[in-house]
Write an enzyme that holds these catalytic residues in place. Structure first.
Site, PDB file in Angstrom:
ATOM      1  N   ARG B   8     -68.046  14.662 -46.135  1.00  0.00           N
ATOM      2  CA  ARG B   8     -68.053  15.799 -47.070  1.00  0.00           C
ATOM      3  C   ARG B   8     -69.177  15.636 -48.106  1.00  0.00           C
ATOM      4  O   ARG B   8     -69.779  16.602 -48.553  1.00  0.00           O
ATOM      5  CB  ARG B   8     -66.707  15.943 -47.779  1.00  0.00           C
ATOM      6  CG  ARG B   8     -66.361  14.753 -48.638  1.00  0.00           C
ATOM      7  CD  ARG B   8     -65.071  14.955 -49.420  1.00  0.00           C
ATOM      8  NE  ARG B   8     -64.575  13.679 -49.874  1.00  0.00           N
ATOM      9  CZ  ARG B   8     -64.138  13.438 -51.105  1.00  0.00           C
ATOM     10  NH1 ARG B   8     -64.102  14.400 -51.992  1.00  0.00           N
ATOM     11  NH2 ARG B   8     -63.688  12.247 -51.443  1.00  0.00           N
ATOM     12  N   GLU B  56     -58.278  31.669 -50.693  1.00  0.00           N
ATOM     13  CA  GLU B  56     -59.017  31.319 -49.483  1.00  0.00           C
ATOM     14  C   GLU B  56     -59.179  32.490 -48.515  1.00  0.00           C
ATOM     15  O   GLU B  56     -60.241  32.658 -47.906  1.00  0.00           O
ATOM     16  CB  GLU B  56     -58.333  30.143 -48.770  1.00  0.00           C
ATOM     17  CG  GLU B  56     -58.289  28.856 -49.601  1.00  0.00           C
ATOM     18  CD  GLU B  56     -57.151  28.810 -50.611  1.00  0.00           C
ATOM     19  OE1 GLU B  56     -56.312  29.743 -50.615  1.00  0.00           O
ATOM     20  OE2 GLU B  56     -57.100  27.853 -51.402  1.00  0.00           O
ATOM     21  N   PHE B  81     -56.662  24.897 -45.389  1.00  0.00           N
ATOM     22  CA  PHE B  81     -56.690  26.264 -45.915  1.00  0.00           C
ATOM     23  C   PHE B  81     -57.742  27.119 -45.192  1.00  0.00           C
ATOM     24  O   PHE B  81     -57.554  28.320 -45.030  1.00  0.00           O
ATOM     25  CB  PHE B  81     -56.958  26.252 -47.425  1.00  0.00           C
ATOM     26  CG  PHE B  81     -56.041  25.325 -48.179  1.00  0.00           C
ATOM     27  CD1 PHE B  81     -54.665  25.394 -47.994  1.00  0.00           C
ATOM     28  CD2 PHE B  81     -56.541  24.368 -49.056  1.00  0.00           C
ATOM     29  CE1 PHE B  81     -53.814  24.529 -48.667  1.00  0.00           C
ATOM     30  CE2 PHE B  81     -55.693  23.502 -49.731  1.00  0.00           C
ATOM     31  CZ  PHE B  81     -54.324  23.581 -49.547  1.00  0.00           C
ATOM     32  N   ASP B 115     -52.288  12.758 -50.490  1.00  0.00           N
ATOM     33  CA  ASP B 115     -51.797  14.129 -50.691  1.00  0.00           C
ATOM     34  C   ASP B 115     -50.732  14.515 -49.661  1.00  0.00           C
ATOM     35  O   ASP B 115     -49.918  15.398 -49.910  1.00  0.00           O
ATOM     36  CB  ASP B 115     -52.949  15.146 -50.662  1.00  0.00           C
ATOM     37  CG  ASP B 115     -53.553  15.362 -52.050  1.00  0.00           C
ATOM     38  OD1 ASP B 115     -53.023  14.793 -53.026  1.00  0.00           O
ATOM     39  OD2 ASP B 115     -54.556  16.096 -52.150  1.00  0.00           O
TER      40      ASP B 115
HETATM   41  C1  LIG Z   1     -53.614  27.209 -50.988  1.00  0.00           C
HETATM   42  C2  LIG Z   1     -54.149  26.074 -51.779  1.00  0.00           C
HETATM   43  N1  LIG Z   1     -55.445  26.057 -52.109  1.00  0.00           N
HETATM   44  C3  LIG Z   1     -55.956  25.026 -52.803  1.00  0.00           C
HETATM   45  C4  LIG Z   1     -55.165  23.977 -53.174  1.00  0.00           C
HETATM   46  C5  LIG Z   1     -55.760  22.776 -53.911  1.00  0.00           C
HETATM   47  N2  LIG Z   1     -55.303  22.766 -55.300  1.00  0.00           N
HETATM   48  C6  LIG Z   1     -54.308  21.944 -55.699  1.00  0.00           C
HETATM   49  S1  LIG Z   1     -53.923  22.151 -57.314  1.00  0.00           S
HETATM   50  C7  LIG Z   1     -55.130  23.311 -57.512  1.00  0.00           C
HETATM   51  C8  LIG Z   1     -55.329  23.946 -58.853  1.00  0.00           C
HETATM   52  C9  LIG Z   1     -54.084  24.558 -59.356  1.00  0.00           C
HETATM   53  O1  LIG Z   1     -54.231  25.113 -60.626  1.00  0.00           O
HETATM   54  P1  LIG Z   1     -52.933  25.640 -61.376  1.00  0.00           P
HETATM   55  O2  LIG Z   1     -52.174  26.531 -60.468  1.00  0.00           O
HETATM   56  O3  LIG Z   1     -53.360  26.235 -62.655  1.00  0.00           O
HETATM   57  O4  LIG Z   1     -52.071  24.331 -61.566  1.00  0.00           O
HETATM   58  P2  LIG Z   1     -51.866  23.411 -62.859  1.00  0.00           P
HETATM   59  O5  LIG Z   1     -52.942  23.740 -63.860  1.00  0.00           O
HETATM   60  O6  LIG Z   1     -50.530  23.755 -63.389  1.00  0.00           O
HETATM   61  O7  LIG Z   1     -51.933  22.004 -62.380  1.00  0.00           O
HETATM   62  C10 LIG Z   1     -55.800  23.535 -56.304  1.00  0.00           C
HETATM   63  C11 LIG Z   1     -56.915  24.477 -56.126  1.00  0.00           C
HETATM   64  C12 LIG Z   1     -53.810  24.025 -52.789  1.00  0.00           C
HETATM   65  N3  LIG Z   1     -52.947  23.029 -53.074  1.00  0.00           N
HETATM   66  N4  LIG Z   1     -53.322  25.096 -52.118  1.00  0.00           N
END
Ligand SMILES: Cc1ncc(C[n+]2csc(CCOP(=O)(O)OP(=O)(O)O)c2C)c(N)n1
Ligand SMILES: [Mg+2]
Lengths: 277, 314
Positions: B8, B56, B81, B115
């Site tokens: 990556r 996505e 995703f 994860d």
């Molecule tokens: C469908 C999906 N896309 C991307 C992710 C990767 N991801 C994990 S947490 C996150 C950010 C989440 O932000 P938020 O919903 O504001 O959570 P918090 O600030 O409460 O941790 C992402 C993009 C995921 N888990 N699921």
């Protein structure tokens, strides 16, 4: 009595925060900021609001909880331990091969987890499903869900919002952990879901805005949600990502990073809690 | 084989490198730019980077729309995703109209690690391979990843690029390595058995080959970086010359590399084979190294399976 209850919940939240820190430190990976911002809501739900039986996790009439922002699993696990669903030792196996505590909630492995989540946006749909089934079965259990504010960028959340309002799911209460941050920065910089309250209103929800770290306000809002008939309620909880640990608060960098040994000690000192790992 | 780089990482650096030469490249991400490494491109070309937020499905169809204007679009998120959640947008908005979108899918396979199963794509090759018009590439190391990005840019049409999270050994020499879309690479010679691998499993296959050679077994290692269209010739030749084929992938054996090789063999030259990978299982949380042991995908496991397969050789 009321004051005692609040103090009890606040003390629990402190211990839960300490366990979040320690379990993440032992795993050496995981999501710290969003677990800490959600801690008070989870404590209020499991220790005051929800009708559950930790010795009978699959009790059919229980209230349900879906952690739609599944990455905050450490907060849920700590609460479930304090509630007595499984023993504390498991916390120190978090994220290890073979553990009952997966990186994201897994209903097949962990007693007390009502839904497997981790892919953002899907949990709220599953919560709708539980609420719809409750209506079909004429049961009076209630369903709670917790969403991230970045998670609101998923289109599915709004499909689900439409579903819940259309089917008048007044047995469903969703929380939004409104901590203003996602991974790549502030939600308003990445792709703004604001105004969150107006959006849910337009979708036909009862909308309540509270301080998500104030136990009185959380409990009060839940009571209002229970009293609201004919529509689902969303409680938009204003929170601080990394809440409770000075150097973690409001830092996007603490989203997906675990504390090291020294940071753990400092965090525990700030919380004033001793944890025997 | 000492240096280790995640594929990556090589992907993000390649985007930033080729972004200068190809001014019509636009990169999209879904709130994971630090993890997918598209932030390398964002830093250099902020005007051609669009953060789509945690959306996505929206991202994939938006990429399709941008591509209709003649741009080369890279859309990135985790493989689960990209191939999973946005499958139908990829299928109907990108592949069906054969638009010039490259899907940079990172964090594929179980070496995502801690994860856990919800985040470990172990079926993305099968999904993407089934879609008409889609080219599927799974590079083995950083050198091949850079070359694959270049090939994807030069190819006009949809491409699915599969990258890993874990730092893996660099196995190719960047000055001499030649990437040809749709052609496998005979990474190391041998005539007793052929180990056909993809992604980071190519490095593991090379390690296994060394161990086998100490026991007098000469294993050929073939790197199938382009899983679709697959290089039939290199597989048939290996079948003819070695008579035993072992496939290794960080993916379920159904529909992935093992499935693709089995299809070629059963149609053109039935040969004994064994598919290594996940057997109708999801992944789980754990350190990448622990998971590779648990799911029996270490070089030692490859050695064991190779020896077992040789026992069956007529
Ligand atoms: C469908 C999906 N896309 C991307 C992710 C990767 N991801 C994990 S947490 C996150 C950010 C989440 O932000 P938020 O919903 O504001 O959570 P918090 O600030 O409460 O941790 C992402 C993009 C995921 N888990 N699921
Ligand atoms: Mg947030």
């Amino acid at each position: 009595m009321q004051q005692n209850k609040i103090e009890f919940l606040e003390e629990k939240a402190k211990q839960v925060r300490a366990d979040i820190i320690c379990s993440l430190a032992s795993a050496n990976s995981g999501h710290t900021g969003g677990s800490l911002s959600a801690a008070d809501i989870l404590v209020a739900l499991y220790f005051e609001v929800m009708n559950v039986r930790p010795d009978q996790p699959k009790w059919p009439d229980r209230d349900r909880f879906v952690l739609s922002k599944g990455h905050a699993a450490p907060a849920l696990y700590a609460v479930l331990v304090h509630k007595g669903y499984f023993s504390r030792d498991h916390l120190w196996t978090l994220r290890q091969a073979g553990s009952i505590l997966q990186g994201h909630p897994d209903m097949k492995r962990t007693p007390g987890v009502d839904m497997s989540t981790g892919s953002l946006g899907q949990g709220i749909s599953a919560a709708n499903g539980m609420a719809l089934a409750g209506k079909i079965d004429k049961k009076d259990y209630r369903v709670y869900a917790l969403l991230g504010d970045g998670e609101l960028e998923e289109g599915e959340v709004w499909e689900a919002a439409m579903t819940a309002a259309h089917y008048k799911l007044d047995n469903l209460t969703a929380f939004v952990d409104h901590n203003h941050l996602q991974i790549d920065g502030f939600i308003t910089d990445v792709k703004s879901p604001e105004p969150v309250d107006e959006k849910f209103k337009a979708f036909g929800w009862n909308v309540l805005c509270i301080n998500g770290h104030d136990m009185n306000e959380i409990l009060e809002a839940v009571e209002q949600a229970k009293a609201t008939k004919g529509k689902p309620t969303v409680i938009i909880a204003e929170t601080v990502k990394g809440k409770g640990i000075s150097f973690m608060e409001c830092q996007a960098g603490w989203h997906g990073v675990a504390p090291n040994a020294q940071q753990k000690e400092q965090a525990l000192k700030e919380l004033g809690v001793e944890v025997n790992v | 084989m000492s240096e280790k780089i995640a594929t990556r990482e090589a992907y993000g650096l390649a985007l930033a490198e080729f972004g200068a030469q190809y001014e019509n490249i636009v990169v999209l991400d879904a709130d994971l730019s630090k993890s997918t490494k598209t932030e390398e491109f964002k830093k250099k070309f902020p005007d051609r980077f669009i953060n789509m937020g945690i959306s996505e499905s929206d991202m994939m169809a938006t990429a399709a729309g941008i591509a209709t204007t003649g741009k080369i679009v890279f859309a990135s998120t985790f493989a689960i995703f990209a191939a999973g959640r946005a499958f139908e947008q990829v299928r109907n908005s990108i592949a069906y109209p054969r638009l010039n979108v490259k899907i940079g899918a990172t964090h594929a396979g179980i070496t995502v690690g801690e994860d856990g199963g919800s985040h470990q794509a172990v079926e993305d090759i099968a999904l993407m391979r089934a879609v008409p018009n889609m080219v599927v590439i799974s590079p083995a190391d950083a050198v091949e990843s850079r070359a694959a990005v270049k090939a994807a840019i030069e190819y006009d049409g949809p491409v699915y690029l599969r990258f890993g999270r874990l730092a893996v050994p660099v196995i190719y020499d960047k000055d001499n390595y030649v990437f040809e879309l749709g052609k496998g690479v005979e990474t190391a010679p041998g005539n007793d058995i052929a180990i056909i691998a993809t992604g980071m499993m190519v490095g593991s296959a090379l390690e296994a080959r060394q161990k086998l050679s100490q026991e007098g077994i000469n294993a050929r290692v073939i790197d199938i970086h382009t899983i679709k269209p697959i290089d039939k010739d290199i597989i048939i030749k290996a079948a003819e010359e070695t008579g035993a084929l072992l496939t290794v992938e960080e993916h379920v054996v159904n529909g992935g590399l093992g499935g693709a090789v089995a299809e070629v063999l059963s149609e053109y030259r039935p040969t004994i084979m064994k598919r290594m990978g996940l057997y109708d299982q999801f992944g789980q949380s754990g350190k990448p190294g622990d998971l590779l042991k648990l799911y029996k995908l270490t070089p030692d496991d490859i050695v064991d399976e190779a020896k077992a397969l040789l026992q069956r050789k007529p």
